[in-house]
Design a protein around this motif. Structure first.
Motif, PDB file in Angstrom:
ATOM      1  N   ALA A 125     -53.465  70.627  64.851  1.00  0.00           N
ATOM      2  CA  ALA A 125     -53.952  71.648  65.787  1.00  0.00           C
ATOM      3  C   ALA A 125     -52.793  72.538  66.226  1.00  0.00           C
ATOM      4  O   ALA A 125     -52.975  73.742  66.425  1.00  0.00           O
ATOM      5  N   SER A 126     -51.608  71.982  66.345  1.00  0.00           N
ATOM      6  CA  SER A 126     -50.428  72.782  66.704  1.00  0.00           C
ATOM      7  C   SER A 126     -50.086  73.792  65.614  1.00  0.00           C
ATOM      8  O   SER A 126     -49.673  74.917  65.916  1.00  0.00           O
ATOM      9  N   ARG A 132     -52.611  76.566  66.065  1.00  0.00           N
ATOM     10  CA  ARG A 132     -52.288  77.325  67.284  1.00  0.00           C
ATOM     11  C   ARG A 132     -51.112  78.261  67.030  1.00  0.00           C
ATOM     12  O   ARG A 132     -51.116  79.413  67.441  1.00  0.00           O
ATOM     13  N   PHE A 144     -52.218  81.167  64.882  1.00  0.00           N
ATOM     14  CA  PHE A 144     -53.115  81.990  65.701  1.00  0.00           C
ATOM     15  C   PHE A 144     -52.321  82.828  66.704  1.00  0.00           C
ATOM     16  O   PHE A 144     -52.545  84.039  66.823  1.00  0.00           O
ATOM     17  N   ASP A 145     -51.402  82.210  67.406  1.00  0.00           N
ATOM     18  CA  ASP A 145     -50.618  82.936  68.410  1.00  0.00           C
ATOM     19  C   ASP A 145     -49.776  84.038  67.777  1.00  0.00           C
ATOM     20  O   ASP A 145     -49.638  85.119  68.356  1.00  0.00           O
ATOM     21  N   GLU A 202     -60.201  70.187  66.864  1.00  0.00           N
ATOM     22  CA  GLU A 202     -59.375  70.169  68.078  1.00  0.00           C
ATOM     23  C   GLU A 202     -58.952  71.577  68.484  1.00  0.00           C
ATOM     24  O   GLU A 202     -59.052  71.949  69.660  1.00  0.00           O
ATOM     25  N   PHE A 203     -58.497  72.371  67.528  1.00  0.00           N
ATOM     26  CA  PHE A 203     -58.057  73.718  67.852  1.00  0.00           C
ATOM     27  C   PHE A 203     -59.215  74.578  68.346  1.00  0.00           C
ATOM     28  O   PHE A 203     -59.089  75.290  69.343  1.00  0.00           O
ATOM     29  N   THR A 243     -60.022  73.661  71.956  1.00  0.00           N
ATOM     30  CA  THR A 243     -59.051  74.123  72.952  1.00  0.00           C
ATOM     31  C   THR A 243     -59.025  75.645  73.052  1.00  0.00           C
ATOM     32  O   THR A 243     -58.755  76.177  74.121  1.00  0.00           O
ATOM     33  N   ALA A 244     -59.323  76.330  71.957  1.00  0.00           N
ATOM     34  CA  ALA A 244     -59.366  77.798  71.989  1.00  0.00           C
ATOM     35  C   ALA A 244     -60.643  78.298  72.674  1.00  0.00           C
ATOM     36  O   ALA A 244     -60.696  79.448  73.109  1.00  0.00           O
ATOM     37  N   SER A 278     -47.675  79.697  60.066  1.00  0.00           N
ATOM     38  CA  SER A 278     -47.057  78.836  61.078  1.00  0.00           C
ATOM     39  C   SER A 278     -45.661  78.430  60.613  1.00  0.00           C
ATOM     40  O   SER A 278     -45.374  78.391  59.412  1.00  0.00           O
ATOM     41  N   CYS A 315     -53.088  82.513  59.683  1.00  0.00           N
ATOM     42  CA  CYS A 315     -54.117  83.165  60.496  1.00  0.00           C
ATOM     43  C   CYS A 315     -54.005  84.670  60.289  1.00  0.00           C
ATOM     44  O   CYS A 315     -52.907  85.224  60.228  1.00  0.00           O
TER      45      CYS A 315
END
Length: 122
Positions: free
Chosen positions: A14-15, A18, A21-22, A47-48, A51-52, A107, A114
């Motif tokens: 998930a990190s 994230r 995505f960020d 999970e992502f 949380t999003a 990432s 993303c």
């Protein structure tokens, strides 16, 4: 509609999602997430997405194939018939006339990508 398309390996966390995505959204207010349907059961995706707090659109491989992307991964091309799962997923989910706001971002751990697309009809 602004959609964040995700592509990722089976080792992604998930990190990882994230982080990609960020990097990709850079100030955009994203309305939804999208990825290829065969990734639906991946725990990091669930999970992502939770949380999003964004809806997740699952795109069939057939809807990815042939999408014109700004970047090209040989693995994505061989597996899905498109240069980037992230870019193609974002475009497909954003609908007819969609365009990418930028190419896919990767990432730091290189396990997730993303890309952001905006729908052609507002």
């Amino acid at each position: 509609m602004i959609v964040a398309g995700l592509g990722f390996s089976s080792q992604a966390t998930a990190s990882s999602l994230r982080a990609a995505f960020d990097q990709a959204r850079t100030g955009q207010n994203v309305d939804a997430l999208a990825t290829v349907a065969d990734k639906e059961s991946h725990p990091a995706l669930a999970e992502f997405a939770a949380t999003a707090a964004l809806p997740l659109h699952l795109i069939t491989p057939d809807d990815l194939a042939g999408q014109r992307t700004l970047t090209c991964s040989n693995r994505s091309r061989a597996t899905y018939g498109t240069g980037s799962v992230a870019e193609a997923s974002a475009l497909a989910a954003a609908g007819p006339g969609a365009r990418l706001l930028s190419p896919r971002q990767i990432s730091d751990d290189r396990l997730a990508t993303c890309a952001i697309a905006i729908g052609g009809q507002t």
